[in-house]
Scaffold this motif. Structure first.
Motif, PDB file in Angstrom:
ATOM      1  N   ALA A  55       0.828  -1.933   0.081  1.00 13.99           N
ATOM      2  CA  ALA A  55      -0.228   0.144   0.093  1.00 13.99           C
ATOM      3  C   ALA A  55       1.090   1.148   0.200  1.00 13.99           C
ATOM      4  N   ALA A  56       0.234   1.693  -0.890  1.00 13.92           N
ATOM      5  CA  ALA A  56       1.188   3.589  -0.888  1.00 13.92           C
ATOM      6  C   ALA A  56       1.595   3.950   0.508  1.00 13.92           C
ATOM      7  N   GLY A  84      -2.264   2.569  -4.647  1.00 10.49           N
ATOM      8  CA  GLY A  84      -3.878   2.270  -3.681  1.00 10.49           C
ATOM      9  C   GLY A  84      -3.933   0.396  -3.755  1.00 10.49           C
ATOM     10  N   SER A  85      -4.136  -0.249  -2.280  1.00 14.66           N
ATOM     11  CA  SER A  85      -4.234  -1.978  -2.410  1.00 14.66           C
ATOM     12  C   SER A  85      -5.167  -2.242  -3.240  1.00 14.66           C
ATOM     13  N   CYS A 158      -9.937  10.704  -0.873  1.00 13.61           N
ATOM     14  CA  CYS A 158      -9.167   9.050  -1.200  1.00 13.61           C
ATOM     15  C   CYS A 158      -9.965   8.142  -2.053  1.00 13.61           C
ATOM     16  N   VAL A 162     -10.628   2.881  -2.607  1.00 17.58           N
ATOM     17  CA  VAL A 162      -9.240   2.760  -1.788  1.00 17.58           C
ATOM     18  C   VAL A 162      -9.254   2.889   0.012  1.00 17.58           C
ATOM     19  N   GLN A 186      -6.778   8.052  -6.562  1.00 15.03           N
ATOM     20  CA  GLN A 186      -6.628   6.876  -6.050  1.00 15.03           C
ATOM     21  C   GLN A 186      -5.630   6.220  -5.270  1.00 15.03           C
ATOM     22  N   ASP A 187      -5.046   6.814  -4.572  1.00 12.43           N
ATOM     23  CA  ASP A 187      -4.125   6.354  -3.224  1.00 12.43           C
ATOM     24  C   ASP A 187      -3.610   7.652  -2.721  1.00 12.43           C
TER      25      ASP A 187
END
Length: 270
Positions: A55-56, A84-85, A158, A162, A186-187
């Motif tokens: 993840a980020a 993003g997960s 987010c 996400v 997106q993250d």
């Protein structure tokens, strides 16, 4: 002493010497065998490249752990893919080659486990809590989550798919609040960047990301975040190209040394 008696005595001496030699040879042979067996049973040290999808929000701490891993096991290299997960999980189920998956929430980890792409049971290694990131000095005077709903503030969240977006929505629901952001990212890093570039006044992100950003943003705690704490699980992936190194990396993440790096980054203990 008769010739016959002397011959008998010499025969016994030779036999005794031969027996001793055989015993010594047997002992040496046994020693070599034990050594060989011990060497054969010793676990192989990790080597080669281990690929980690993470993840980020784990970028800074995992990068540090990657360097620690390479120092601990010379000849290894840790390659990361941060994002993003949900996107990472989709890549894994789509066949992307990887050894380890570290997600920002159990929900996104379930995408991988439900597809039977995990080699074992995911383990929660840390937890993460939300914080509001504002411009340095907090010019908008944000002191609560409710303040973000006021007019005139450009707020970024987010995407709801996400983990940080889902957690933000959960916190808003806990406070009975509604918020329309100027954009969904997106993250978590993308959301934070909007504030760092002054394209937004505030963003709801993780406290770990606020800490990593240093003086580029300012963090604001809010009580609703306690209702939206995310567990972060990690797992060895099925058909991992480098299973031994993957297991060793997961072991490092969950070790006391790994936990020190993670808690220093602002993560909560599981």
């Amino acid at each position: 002493m008769t010739r016959s008696a002397r011959r008998t005595r010499r025969t016994l001496q030779v036999t005794g010497a031969s027996g001793a030699a055989l015993l010594a040879l047997g002992a040496c042979s046994s020693g070599r065998s034990a050594s060989s067996d011990s060497s054969a049973s010793a676990p192989a040290k990790p080597s080669g490249t281990v690929t980690v999808f993470a993840a980020a929000s784990l970028k800074e701490s995992f990068t540090t752990l990657g360097r620690d891993f390479e120092e601990k096991y010379p000849g290894t290299k840790v390659t990361f893919s941060f994002g993003g997960s949900d996107s990472l999980a989709a890549s894994i189920t789509g066949g992307a080659p990887a050894d380890v998956f570290a997600s920002a929430s159990p929900g996104t980890m379930a995408i991988v486990t439900d597809a039977k792409d995990a080699a074992g049971t995911p383990a929660t290694f840390v937890r993460n809590q939300l914080q509001i990131a504002t411009l340095p000095g907090n010019p908008g005077r944000v002191t609560s989550l409710r303040d973000l709903t006021g007019s005139g503030l450009k707020v970024v969240l987010c995407d709801r798919e996400v983990p940080c977006g889902a957690a933000a929505q959960k916190a808003l629901d806990a406070g009975g609040l509604k918020l329309t952001p100027v954009s969904y990212e997106q993250d978590v890093k993308s959301a934070l960047t909007k504030v760092e570039l002054k394209e937004a006044d505030a963003a709801v992100v993780y406290r770990t990301d606020v800490k990593a950003a240093g003086d580029r943003v300012e963090g604001v705690e809010f009580p609703e975040s306690a209702e939206a704490v995310n567990d972060c699980p990690i797992v060895l992936l099925k058909d991992a190209p480098n299973e031994e190194a993957a297991k060793a990396f997961i072991e490092l993440v969950r070790s006391a040394d790994g936990q020190r790096v993670l808690t220093a980054a602002g993560f909560l203990k599981p």
